[in-house]
Design an enzyme around this catalytic site. Structure first.
Site, mmCIF file in Angstrom:
data_model
loop_
_atom_site.group_PDB
_atom_site.id
_atom_site.type_symbol
_atom_site.label_atom_id
_atom_site.label_comp_id
_atom_site.label_asym_id
_atom_site.label_seq_id
_atom_site.Cartn_x
_atom_site.Cartn_y
_atom_site.Cartn_z
ATOM 1 N N GLU A 13 -3.517 17.307 -11.810
ATOM 2 C CA GLU A 13 -3.933 17.705 -13.158
ATOM 3 C C GLU A 13 -5.414 18.050 -13.263
ATOM 4 O OE1 GLU A 13 -1.925 15.531 -16.387
ATOM 5 O OE2 GLU A 13 -3.763 15.810 -17.531
ATOM 6 N N ARG A 62 -1.785 21.796 -14.748
ATOM 7 C CA ARG A 62 -0.831 20.726 -15.088
ATOM 8 C C ARG A 62 -1.088 20.174 -16.490
ATOM 9 N NH1 ARG A 62 1.743 15.857 -11.388
ATOM 10 N NH2 ARG A 62 3.044 15.048 -13.060
ATOM 11 N N LYS A 111 3.861 11.326 -11.460
ATOM 12 C CA LYS A 111 3.001 10.504 -12.317
ATOM 13 C C LYS A 111 3.704 9.173 -12.484
ATOM 14 C CE LYS A 111 0.313 13.567 -15.253
ATOM 15 N NZ LYS A 111 0.082 14.033 -16.635
ATOM 16 N N HIS A 171 1.029 16.083 -26.507
ATOM 17 C CA HIS A 171 0.929 14.673 -26.096
ATOM 18 C C HIS A 171 -0.332 13.966 -26.605
ATOM 19 C CE1 HIS A 171 4.384 15.653 -23.676
ATOM 20 N NE2 HIS A 171 4.433 14.456 -23.163
ATOM 21 N N ARG A 177 0.804 -1.235 0.000
ATOM 22 C CA ARG A 177 0.000 0.000 0.000
ATOM 23 C C ARG A 177 0.832 1.278 0.000
ATOM 24 N NH1 ARG A 177 -3.196 -3.219 3.392
ATOM 25 N NH2 ARG A 177 -5.001 -3.983 2.240
ATOM 26 N N LYS A 214 8.341 22.848 -14.173
ATOM 27 C CA LYS A 214 7.534 21.694 -13.766
ATOM 28 C C LYS A 214 7.222 21.748 -12.270
ATOM 29 C CE LYS A 214 6.384 16.992 -14.373
ATOM 30 N NZ LYS A 214 6.532 15.772 -15.106
ATOM 31 N N HIS A 234 0.648 10.759 -28.210
ATOM 32 C CA HIS A 234 0.254 9.435 -27.701
ATOM 33 C C HIS A 234 -0.507 8.650 -28.765
ATOM 34 C CE1 HIS A 234 0.513 10.493 -23.113
ATOM 35 N NE2 HIS A 234 1.681 10.230 -23.646
ATOM 36 N N HIS A 279 9.104 8.187 -27.458
ATOM 37 C CA HIS A 279 8.093 9.085 -26.892
ATOM 38 C C HIS A 279 8.350 10.533 -27.351
ATOM 39 C CE1 HIS A 279 5.209 10.636 -23.991
ATOM 40 N NE2 HIS A 279 6.137 11.459 -23.525
ATOM 41 N N ASN A 324 0.867 18.613 -21.015
ATOM 42 C CA ASN A 324 0.513 17.614 -22.027
ATOM 43 C C ASN A 324 0.560 18.194 -23.437
ATOM 44 O OD1 ASN A 324 0.044 15.722 -20.021
ATOM 45 N ND2 ASN A 324 -2.091 16.379 -19.775
ATOM 46 N N GLU A 328 11.005 17.182 -25.024
ATOM 47 C CA GLU A 328 10.323 17.676 -23.806
ATOM 48 C C GLU A 328 10.889 19.049 -23.406
ATOM 49 O OE1 GLU A 328 7.631 16.336 -22.508
ATOM 50 O OE2 GLU A 328 7.680 14.177 -22.882
HETATM 51 P P1 NAD Z 1 13.620 4.952 -21.596
HETATM 52 O O1 NAD Z 1 13.402 4.916 -20.167
HETATM 53 O O2 NAD Z 1 13.160 3.810 -22.420
HETATM 54 O O3 NAD Z 1 15.182 5.190 -21.856
HETATM 55 C C1 NAD Z 1 15.653 5.283 -23.179
HETATM 56 C C2 NAD Z 1 16.842 4.326 -23.433
HETATM 57 O O4 NAD Z 1 18.001 4.855 -22.800
HETATM 58 C C3 NAD Z 1 16.625 2.944 -22.866
HETATM 59 O O5 NAD Z 1 17.148 2.007 -23.776
HETATM 60 C C4 NAD Z 1 17.475 2.963 -21.590
HETATM 61 O O6 NAD Z 1 17.915 1.693 -21.191
HETATM 62 C C5 NAD Z 1 18.626 3.828 -22.008
HETATM 63 N N1 NAD Z 1 19.349 4.514 -20.956
HETATM 64 C C6 NAD Z 1 18.844 5.070 -19.820
HETATM 65 N N2 NAD Z 1 19.792 5.761 -19.182
HETATM 66 C C7 NAD Z 1 20.936 5.616 -19.881
HETATM 67 C C8 NAD Z 1 22.258 6.118 -19.740
HETATM 68 N N3 NAD Z 1 22.584 6.951 -18.767
HETATM 69 N N4 NAD Z 1 23.185 5.757 -20.671
HETATM 70 C C9 NAD Z 1 22.854 4.961 -21.717
HETATM 71 N N5 NAD Z 1 21.614 4.486 -21.925
HETATM 72 C C10 NAD Z 1 20.672 4.807 -21.013
HETATM 73 O O7 NAD Z 1 12.959 6.237 -22.266
HETATM 74 P P2 NAD Z 1 12.771 7.744 -21.745
HETATM 75 O O8 NAD Z 1 12.700 8.545 -22.980
HETATM 76 O O9 NAD Z 1 13.703 8.103 -20.688
HETATM 77 O O10 NAD Z 1 11.306 7.703 -21.070
HETATM 78 C C11 NAD Z 1 10.152 7.470 -21.841
HETATM 79 C C12 NAD Z 1 9.034 7.061 -20.913
HETATM 80 O O11 NAD Z 1 8.787 8.115 -19.982
HETATM 81 C C13 NAD Z 1 7.727 6.780 -21.588
HETATM 82 O O12 NAD Z 1 7.184 5.597 -21.089
HETATM 83 C C14 NAD Z 1 6.841 7.961 -21.196
HETATM 84 O O13 NAD Z 1 5.474 7.622 -21.150
HETATM 85 C C15 NAD Z 1 7.384 8.291 -19.849
HETATM 86 N N6 NAD Z 1 7.130 9.672 -19.398
HETATM 87 C C16 NAD Z 1 6.640 9.845 -18.142
HETATM 88 C C17 NAD Z 1 6.416 11.120 -17.675
HETATM 89 C C18 NAD Z 1 5.928 11.320 -16.252
HETATM 90 O O14 NAD Z 1 5.630 12.455 -15.886
HETATM 91 N N7 NAD Z 1 5.872 10.287 -15.458
HETATM 92 C C19 NAD Z 1 6.697 12.234 -18.475
HETATM 93 C C20 NAD Z 1 7.209 12.025 -19.755
HETATM 94 C C21 NAD Z 1 7.430 10.721 -20.209
HETATM 95 N N1 GLY Z 2 4.686 14.939 -18.221
HETATM 96 C C1 GLY Z 2 3.401 15.448 -17.924
HETATM 97 C C2 GLY Z 2 3.153 15.609 -16.475
HETATM 98 O O1 GLY Z 2 3.987 15.295 -15.660
HETATM 99 O O2 GLY Z 2 2.099 16.067 -16.100
#
Ligand code: NAD
Ligand code: GLY
Length: 356
Positions: free
Chosen positions: A236, A240, A142, A247, A120, A226, A251, A264, A244, A184
């Protein structure tokens, strides 16, 4: 070392930004860790690159327990969370345990959701290792996973205890992933700060050279925006939603491409160009601004043209997005470079620019 406070009323925390200060990172972790072990959730790629380099974080008083998932968005699923939950049980994690989310956005979203749901809810710290995660996903709480039906459809708002941004992680990040994160950064520039837009235009080559000062400045500017937005609107309900920008269409593109051969950030870049086109066609955004946006996005190595799926396909994909409310969508439009606003638009209005 720079610190930024995220003043969410019931769950405030600090973001620490530095190049590679492991002493500081260790202090922060120890401050939040109530036992002599830390559960590190990461993926195979990051573990291989950083397990040795992060050794100074640990000592006989703080043992590292690694839990590793395969690399890729396709593992951002409930099945991965269940495996991690089971492993946490086997490795004797309890309600006082602390998780370190070490990785990009995928690991951060999964590890955060595991922390939100294990017994939990247990504490976690974000240590983002990609540009995208360092400027965006590690902050704001998020967390969640994808379903077949769409992205991030299961999740929770669950804030970390701290965020530790070490920019040296970006040295091993492939250029394609830097470009992915830049999408981003451009988002923050477009919705909230035209200074970032013009700074990017003149300094983007420094980012590819991993110049610490430039990265530090960009990350700090994005995270300040942010932190400010999520402190006012954690769940949101209002402002917030501006985060997006790009997005909704982004998406939809990811979903229509089945999350294959598209990052992404790449999808968000196309979505931002689309949203800028629409904003211009609805009379909100000046043509000059639209052209400047397309130019910068192209300069960063991102593609501006969205894929040519049918209008019906885009409609179905948009309706699967969480932001869809019946036939209307809370769509983020651009007023000018550095300012965005929310519009309630019908699908037909949104999709009017598809043929451009
Ligand atoms: P990812 O986490 O897949 O990382 C991209 C690649 O880089 C992967 O292959 C990973 O293994 C590699 N990698 C990571 N760190 C590394 C390093 N230091 N050196 C070498 N390689 C490395 O992709 P991302 O672009 O970081 O994240 C995308 C995800 O984030 C999506 O799922 C998206 O929906 C999510 N997201 C979430 C939020 C939120 O607010 N929670 C906001 C934007 C995006
Ligand atoms: N990346 C969008 C949010 O955090 O709200």
């Amino acid at each position: 070392m720079k610190a930024l406070d995220v003043k969410i009323p019931k769950a405030p925390y600090t973001i620490h930004i530095d190049n590679w200060n492991l002493d500081l990172a260790k202090d922060i972790i120890q401050k939040h860790c109530q036992e002599e072990k830390l559960y590190i959730i990461t993926n195979t790629t990051v573990k291989k690159l950083y397990q040795k380099k992060l050794r100074p974080l640990f000592s006989p008083n703080l043992k590292a327990i690694w839990i590793t998932i395969p690399d890729g968005e396709r593992y951002k699923r409930l099945s991965s969370c269940e495996k991690i939950h089971e492993e946490l049980i086997l490795k004797k994690a309890n309600r006082s345990s602390l998780i370190l989310a070490l990785g990009g956005g995928v690991v951060g979203d999964i590890a955060g959701f595991v922390a939100a749901t294990y017994m939990r809810g247990i504490a976690y710290i974000q240590m983002p290792t990609t540009l995208l995660a360092q400027v965006d996903s590690s902050v704001g709480g998020k967390t969640g996973v994808d379903l077949k039906a769409g992205k991030n459809l299961v999740g929770a708002f669950y804030q970390p205890k701290a965020v530790i941004v070490l920019t040296r992680f970006l040295k091993t990040l492939p250029k394609k992933e830097i470009i992915n994160g830049l999408a981003e950064v451009i988002k923050y520039a477009l919705i909230a700060d035209n200074h970032i837009f013009y700074y990017l235009d003149t300094h983007y080559e420094n980012i590819f050279k991993h110049d610490t000062q430039t990265l530090d400045k960009i990350i700090h500017l994005c995270l300040s925006i942010k932190a400010n937005i999520v402190a006012k609107d954690e769940k949101e309900n209002d402002q917030r939603a501006l985060l997006n920008f790009g997005h909704s269409i982004g998406h939809a593109i990811e979903l229509l491409k089945n999350y294959k051969n598209i990052k992404h950030g790449e999808a968000v870049a196309m979505g931002m160009v689309y949203a800028s086109e629409l904003s211009s066609s609805l009379g909100f955004l000046a043509k000059n601004d639209l052209l400047a946006i397309k130019l910068l996005i192209t300069k960063m190595g991102l593609v501006t043209a969205w894929p040519s799926f049918t209008k019906t396909a885009y409609k179905i994909a948009l309706l699967k997005d969480k932001k869809a409310q019946d036939e209307n969508i809370r769509f983020i439009c651009l007023t000018k470079i550095g300012k965005a606003h929310i519009e309630d638009l019908s699908l037909n209005t949104i999709l009017q620019c598809l043929k451009r």
